[in-house]
Each structure stands twice: as C-alpha cells, then as structure tokens.
Design a protein around this motif. Structure first.
Motif, PDB file in Angstrom:
ATOM      1  N   HIS A   1       6.311   6.290   6.376  1.00 16.62           N
ATOM      2  CA  HIS A   1       6.360   5.001   6.551  1.00 16.62           C
ATOM      3  C   HIS A   1       7.500   4.072   5.543  1.00 16.62           C
TER       4      HIS A   1
ATOM      5  N   HIS B   1       7.747   1.288   0.179  1.00 17.48           N
ATOM      6  CA  HIS B   1       7.236   0.496   1.536  1.00 17.48           C
ATOM      7  C   HIS B   1       6.579  -0.688   1.219  1.00 17.48           C
TER       8      HIS B   1
ATOM      9  N   TYR C   1      -4.179   1.747  -6.546  1.00 19.36           N
ATOM     10  CA  TYR C   1      -4.150   0.355  -6.198  1.00 19.36           C
ATOM     11  C   TYR C   1      -4.338  -0.267  -7.292  1.00 19.36           C
TER      12      TYR C   1
ATOM     13  N   HIS D   1       0.412  -5.148   0.457  1.00 20.05           N
ATOM     14  CA  HIS D   1       1.016  -4.628  -0.822  1.00 20.05           C
ATOM     15  C   HIS D   1       2.153  -4.244  -0.618  1.00 20.05           C
TER      16      HIS D   1
ATOM     17  N   GLU E   1       0.875  -0.898  -5.200  1.00 20.25           N
ATOM     18  CA  GLU E   1       0.253   0.509  -5.026  1.00 20.25           C
ATOM     19  C   GLU E   1       1.430   1.534  -5.933  1.00 20.25           C
TER      20      GLU E   1
HETATM   21 FE   LIG Z   1       1.074   1.760   0.833  1.00 20.03          FE
END
Ligand SMILES: [Fe+2]
Length: 314
Positions: free
Chosen positions: A206, A150, A261, A220, A271
C-alpha cells in the motif's frame, strides 16, 4: 506512468519544538528548510527529494494535506482532465505554491481530504549519495527511518444515511488516479461495502489506506524500517523517550506488515513499518477480509479487539 508515491504529508502540530524533537531525535528525520509561515520541512536519509514531512504550527493535531508525486509534468494535465471529468473541482497552483515544488494540482477526495499532485520537487539526494554508497549513513539519530512509506486516512461513514466514503474514495482513487486495490475489509457477503481498503501505485502492499470513521481525518503516517529487528530497536528508542505507545511491535496479517504504533507530541498517530509484505502488481487478486475477522487481520497474533485503534484519529 502517473502517480509514483506519497511525496509528503503536511501535519498540524502544537508545540513546534516538541514536534521537532520527536521527528528529528526519535524518528530520525533531518530538517531541510523552513518557510515564512513557520513551517518546517524534513526528510529521511534514504529519500532524495527535499522533504517528505511538513510540520505546520497550527494547533494540531491533524492533517492539512497529502501530496503524491507523479512521474512526468504532463501527467498533471492528464490527471487534472480526468479529475475534472469526474465532477471534482481542480485548482492549478503555480510553482512554489507547494514549497520547493513545481506546479501542482489540488482537489478534495470524496472523503474530504485535500490532495495535491506535483511532478517536481527540489532535490537533495540520499545521505549515502549515489557513487559507491555505503549501506547506511553515520550519525543517524533515533530510529533512523528510511522513508515516509504510506498514509492511512479516516473517511466519513454513516450507515444510517447511506454514506460510505471509503467506497466512493476507493473508487475515485482506482478509476481516476489509477490506484490498485491490494486488500479490503468488507461488511457484506457481496464484498461491496468496504470498511477499509489498502491501495498501491508502486510494488508494495500500500501507498495509501482508507478506513471508516466518523469524520475526515488522519489515522496514521508510516515510516519505513528495514526489518523486524529495526522495528524492535525503534520501539526500544520510543521506550527510552517515553513516547506514548499505541501498539507495541506486532504483525499485521493485512499487508503482512511488521509494525509498531505511537503518537507524536501533538497526538498524531505514527507507525514504524518494516517488510515489503509481498510483491504487489496491478493484476494481483485483491485480498478480502470479512469485518468479523478484522482483529486477526490487524493484530495477527492474538486478534484482540481494540476499537480505540480504529475510533481514535486526528
Ligand atoms: Fe500503516
């Protein structure tokens, strides 16, 4: 069906050799091609299309564009019509405009980010093949991530001028492109003034996230790992290579992600993310977080405020 998933991200990078060392030897992607402009194309072992990451030597950091793949070529006609009807200018691009892709449409999100949609991309296949495949391939480098999972975009918000492109972009993604809202952080009691949103097209929490910021940027890009142990091992590999860390392995309450991260050599935030979180469906009730509780949502264990985590983007 419409949009399937994030297809690729085109990132600006400074030193190309350093970027390649990071994304190949540490993240575990493979270079699949280069173009006449010096851009390098990479894929993860569990992906089947030709690439999911483009490294553009453009004095990075930053984002050139994001591209999402649609299921059918005709989805491009349908979505171009809807986007145009919404008053957003759509450009049609011939096959090959996006490297190794069929025809595509391009447009700017209300947040100012350039997005492309395409239906066709050259096929390479997973590293384990499709006939009696083994669970993972030999010879993986670094963390050996599975796929680009994502993207989180930073969207301009200026409360004094009444501008909130998290709200307008979320609305566009839902009303025009058919995304569903999994989670949101809101700053008002009515739950209308969104500070951040997490949107999906597939069945995970997501495929695209939006957060408030001072300008149009990239927060990110996230690569998928199998589980929590893989996140810990991934962070060990980051440590071995002295990669600048942003967040050591942690639990997000938002999306239930198991996460770490860090930054690539150009300063783009990456990430590594594990766990499917929960089964997301279009009729799943949206989860709401109050802005006052955002730190527990982001860093569940200690909830310590980290304003720089939100304020720093490229
Ligand atoms: Fe994320």
């Amino acid at each position: 069906m419409g949009i399937l998933r994030v297809g690729h991200v085109d990132l600006k990078v400074g030193d190309l050799d350093q970027a390649l060392h990071h994304y190949v030897n540490i993240i575990g992607l493979s270079e699949t091609s280069r173009d006449a402009h010096g851009r390098v194309y990479l894929k993860a072992w569990d992906e089947w299309d030709a690439y999911s990451l483009v490294l553009s030597p453009a004095g990075g950091p930053g984002l050139n564009h994001i591209a999402y793949k649609v299921e059918h070529d005709n989805d491009l006609n349908v979505l171009a019509e809807k986007i145009g009807s919404h008053g957003v200018e759509v450009s049609w691009n011939a096959e090959g405009y996006l490297h190794q892709c069929g025809r595509s449409i391009g447009f700017d999100l209300p947040s100012g980010h350039r997005m492309y949609l395409y239906a066709e991309k050259a096929f390479i296949g997973k590293a384990v093949g499709t006939l009696n495949p083994e669970p993972w391939p030999d010879g993986l480098l670094g963390a050996g991530v599975h796929w680009l999972d994502h993207v989180m975009l930073t969207c301009p918000v200026d409360e004094n001028r009444g501008i909130n492109t998290v709200v307008t972009t979320t609305d566009f993604l839902m009303q025009v492109l058919g995304f569903n809202l999994a989670e949101q952080v809101v700053t008002d009691d009515e739950g209308k003034n969104q500070f951040a949103t997490w949107l999906f097209r597939g069945t995970k929490a997501h495929d695209l996230a939006l957060g408030a910021g001072g300008g149009t940027g990239l927060h990110h890009i996230a690569f998928y790992l199998e589980d929590w142990n893989a996140v810990l091992r991934g962070a060990d590999i980051l440590g071995k290579h002295k990669v600048p860390m942003d967040v050591t392995p942690q639990r997000h309450a938002i999306t239930r992600g198991q996460t770490t991260y860090f930054f690539d050599p150009s300063g783009n935030r990456n990430e590594m993310f594990a766990g499917m979180g929960y089964f997301a469906q279009p009729d799943m009730p949206t989860i709401t977080w109050l802005a006052k509780d955002i730190w527990r949502g982001i860093f569940f264990h200690d909830g310590t405020p980290r304003p720089d985590f939100l304020e720093n983007y490229t």
